[in-house]
Design an enzyme around this catalytic site. Structure first.
Site, PDB file in Angstrom:
ATOM      1  CE  LYS A   1      32.294  44.711  44.983  1.00 35.84           C
ATOM      2  NZ  LYS A   1      33.080  44.256  44.252  1.00 35.84           N
TER       3      LYS A   1
ATOM      4  CB  SER B   1      31.567  45.007  40.612  1.00 35.57           C
ATOM      5  OG  SER B   1      32.342  44.314  41.573  1.00 35.57           O
TER       6      SER B   1
ATOM      7  CB  SER C   1      35.342  43.993  40.485  1.00 37.98           C
ATOM      8  OG  SER C   1      34.507  43.599  39.206  1.00 37.98           O
TER       9      SER C   1
END
Length: 473
Positions: free
Chosen positions: A84, A159, A183
């Site tokens: 990420k 996210s 997220s």
């Protein structure tokens, strides 16, 4: 959706490891297959936004050398992984989805990346995220929008939307995510993969501006529950730089359930507006599956109303601390969601903070009382199906206007406030083929229980095997 043959890149990480251990596959071959998949599919979904295949090929070659030499095989040995873009990766661009850091190349790894590398991961790229992880739809001004492999005109969530989309498309064997307001869980539900929000302290976080952060946590994602458990084992365990970290790593593997559980079935998580299409999948597929497994399932609605103001205040104060100094100088290039959260936080005072802490305590105490009657709470992960990718967030649900981009995410962030652990596991699809996840929730430090139930559920309802539409292109 129908079950399909699982190709090499979409097989479970555990199956990939078994093939590597048997010598049927090399780490370099697996990386080559992943690169081909990236070149063919990533232009459609925009999940992986920065790559360094030269460095990855060197890591894969080292992994093959270790196996050939009979050296100890590490837990993620030879698996291609994209990280990420909120996590620092030494020598690999890390932008946090922000134009302020569009060319930033860290000199050291974050703790999450450090542990994945030490476990033998072949890190080749970064997965997309909204700016500084703000929001549950993955778009930013550096890389644009990540879309859903099951419906490339729809949101992949966020996210950790890039991570979830990469997993679904076979671009990463496992994936790290992070979760304040959902997220990890929201994109997992949108993309038909698994996302586990662990207890605060289960996965230590470093570096951090607030070492005592108790609302956000890193955690694992995978195509299967077993894959998520594997990564959780790697990421968990104490670190002196993280004062809240549990001292010991979670044991590897997933235990079998000793017997039936008492499961509370919540359709609205305390009165939220939930799109009927979501409820239909959960009631039509998830509920019968739990009943077939022999669990005692009863309707339950937790009292979580005070979680709403508590979350907004605690999140707002965190944004004021983290981004307050940026908005005057850089407002024009920051996302409107980040600016709005930060300005809200800057307007809060000590009385707001103390009331939010008390509200959070009352919510927690209410959940403790509820769990005297149940072992696990089952609920929606999201309030809506994956929505059109050009929308920033759903403006209404069932005709009810959503006040801002946080409102529609309450099915996830109400649980964040409680501090309970939660996992999103694939449950089924709407008639038009859009994924729906089931959220399983248990008290802090109950990750083993959640993984055991989620794996049992996955075996009964293996919808993760259904191939995304993007792969048919």
């Amino acid at each position: 959706m129908t079950e399909t043959d699982i190709d090499l890149c979409r097989g479970s990480a555990l199956e990939q490891i078994e093939a590597l251990d048997r010598g049927e596959l090399s780490a370099r071959e697996l990386l080559s297959e992943t690169r081909e998949r990236y070149e063919r599919i990533n232009p459609v979904i925009n999940a992986v936004v920065t790559v360094d295949f030269d460095a990855a090929e060197a890591a894969a070659a080292e992994s093959d050398r270790r196996r050939a030499a009979g050296e100890p095989v590490r837990p993620l040995e030879g698996l291609p992984i994209a990280v990420k873009d909120l996590e620092d990766t030494a020598g690999l661009r890390s932008t946090y989805g922000s134009q302020l850091h569009a060319e930033h190349v860290p000199v050291r790894d974050s703790l999450v990346v450090e542990r994945m590398r030490a476990a033998g991961a072949v890190i080749y790229g970064k997965t997309n995220t909204p700016e500084f992880g703000t929001g549950s739809h993955t778009y930013n001004r550096v890389f644009g929008t990540t879309t859903n492999p099951y419906a490339p005109d729809r949101s992949a969530g966020g996210s950790s939307g890039g991570a979830a989309a990469a997993l679904a498309a076979g671009l990463s064997s496992v994936a790290d995510g992070s979760d304040m307001g959902g997220s990890l869980r929201n994109p997992a539900a949108f993309c038909n993969v698994v996302g586990l929000r662990p207890s605060i302290g289960r996965v230590p976080n470093w570096p951090s501006k607030d070492a005592w952060e108790s609302l956000a946590t890193n955690g694992p994602m995978g195509r299967t529950v077993g894959d998520a458990a594997l990564l959780l084992w790697v990421l968990s365990g104490g670190d002196a730089r993280s004062p809240l970290a549990f001292p010991d790593a979670l044991a590897p593997g997933i235990p079998e359930l000793a017997g039936p559980l008492r499961i509370g079935w919540s359709r609205t998580l305390g009165g939220l507006d939930i799109q009927p299409a979501v409820t239909e999948v959960l009631d039509g597929e998830g509920l019968p599956a739990l009943q077939r497994l022999g669990h005692a399932v009863a309707d339950v609605e937790p009292e979580l109303a005070e979680a709403d103001p508590a979350f907004r205040v605690l999140r707002g104060i965190g944004y004021a601390r983290g981004f307050g100094a940026l908005i005057d100088e850089h407002r024009s290039i920051l996302s409107p969601e980040l600016v709005a959260n930060t300005e809200y936080g800057l307007g809060l005072g000590i009385a707001d903070f103390t009331e939010a802490r008390e509200q959070r305590t009352r919510v927690y105490n209410g959940m403790v009382e509820l769990f005297e009657r149940i072992d696990v709470l089952a609920a929606p992960v999201t309030t809506v199906l994956p929505f059109p990718a050009e929308q920033h967030w759903p403006s209404e649900i069932n005709g009810v206007a959503q006040a801002d981009y946080l409102d529609w995410m309450r099915a996830s962030w109400r649980i964040s406030v409680t501090g309970f652990a939660a996992i999103s596991v694939p449950c089924g699809f709407s008639p038009e083929g859009l994924p729906v996840g089931l959220q399983l929730i248990a008290p802090p430090r109950s990750e083993a229980l959640l993984l055991s139930l989620a794996r049992q559920f996955e075996r009964e309802l293996p919808v993760w095997r259904s191939a995304p539409m993007a792969l048919s292109r």
